[in-house]
Design an enzyme around this catalytic site. Sequence first.
Site: not given
Length: 362
Positions: A286, A293
Site C-alpha cells: 500500500y 500514485e
Amino acid sequence: MAGPSLRPHVHWAQRHRELYLRVELSDVQNPDIAITDNVLHFKAQGHGAKGDNIYEFQIEFLEPVEPKPVCRVTQRQLNITVQKKESNWWERLTKQEKRPLFLAPDFDRWLDESDAEMELREKEEEKINKMKIESRVPKDPFKHLKKGYLIMYNLVQFLGFSWIFVNMTVRLFILGKDSFYDTFHTIADMMYFCQTLAFMEIMNSLIGLVRSPLIPAVVQVFGRNFLLFVVLGSLEEMQSKPVVFFIFYFWSIIELFRYPYYMLSCISIEWKPLTWLRYTAWIPLYPLGALAEAVCIVQSIPIFSETGKFSLGLPNPLNVTIQFSVFLQIYLIALFLGLFVNFRHLYKQRKHHLGPKKRKMK
C-alpha cells in the site's frame, strides 16, 4: 518380590450420560489410561499420598461404558470423563457391591438422581428455547443467490487481476525496461474493466451484502478510478510514463490475495497462509502503491497546467480561471489522508484475524 501397588485417592460423580473421576495426583507424568472389557485401567507417575511414586488402580463399572475416556491433566489433579452407553442413573459406580477404599464421592460435583433429572430437564428446555428462537429468525430466501453472486464477483476480479499480473511479469522478463513504456496501451483495457467492476464493492457495502465498512471501500475505489480514468486516461503524455507500470503492478499484486480470500470466505473456508498474506502483504504494497500514485500526480501537474485541460474559467467580471493542477495538489494531500484511513482499517482487521487469541478464563 514387588510390593503392593500404590493407589491414589479417586473421587467420582455421575450424570445420566457421564461419569466423572477426579484422581488426586499432582505433577502427573506419563498417564496410561484405557478401558478394556468395561474395566478402567489407570497407571501414572505423580505426587500423591505416598509421595512421588507410580500409582495405579482398576475400576470395573456397573454397566457398559464407551471405551474412549477423556482425560484432562492439571497441576494439582487429573480428571477423567467416561460416557455411559445408555443414559440412566447408576445406584453405584462399580460392579462389586463393596466400595473400594480408594474411591469416594466427589461432593463438589455430586447430585442425587432427582437433582440430576432437573439439571437434564433444564438443559433440554434450554435447547428447545434456543431452537424456538432460531426458528423465529426469518430465513433469507436469497441467501444462496447472494453467496453465488459474491463468489462469481470475486472470482472474476481475481482472474482479471491475475491476467494483468501475469501479462506484466512475462513482458518484464522478455522486454526488460522497455515494457515500462507501453504498459498502459497493453493493460489498460483489462484494468478499465476490473476497476469499473470494483464500483460494485461500494454497492455491496451500501446494501449490506458484505460487512466491509463503506468509507475504506469508497476511498480505494474512487482514488484508483480517478487516477486511471481522469489522469492517465485523459493525458496521452502520461500513458507512456514508467510510473504506470508500477501503479498497475502494485494494484494487481494486492488483489491476488484479497479476492481469493473473500471468495473462500463466502463458503466458510479459511486457508491460513492466504489469510496471513491477505492481512500482511498490504503493509509494504500500500505505501509503495501510494508513492507511485503520488509520483504520477506530480508528473501530471505541469501537463495539466500547460494544456489547461479540465480547468474551470469563471465568467466576467471576475475573469478568473481555476487550474485543474490546483485540484491535483489538494488531491495529493487527500491521497495520503486516504492512505491513513485504509491503513487504520486494515491494521484493525489484521489485529482481529492474526492477533493473539484471548484465553478463556477458567
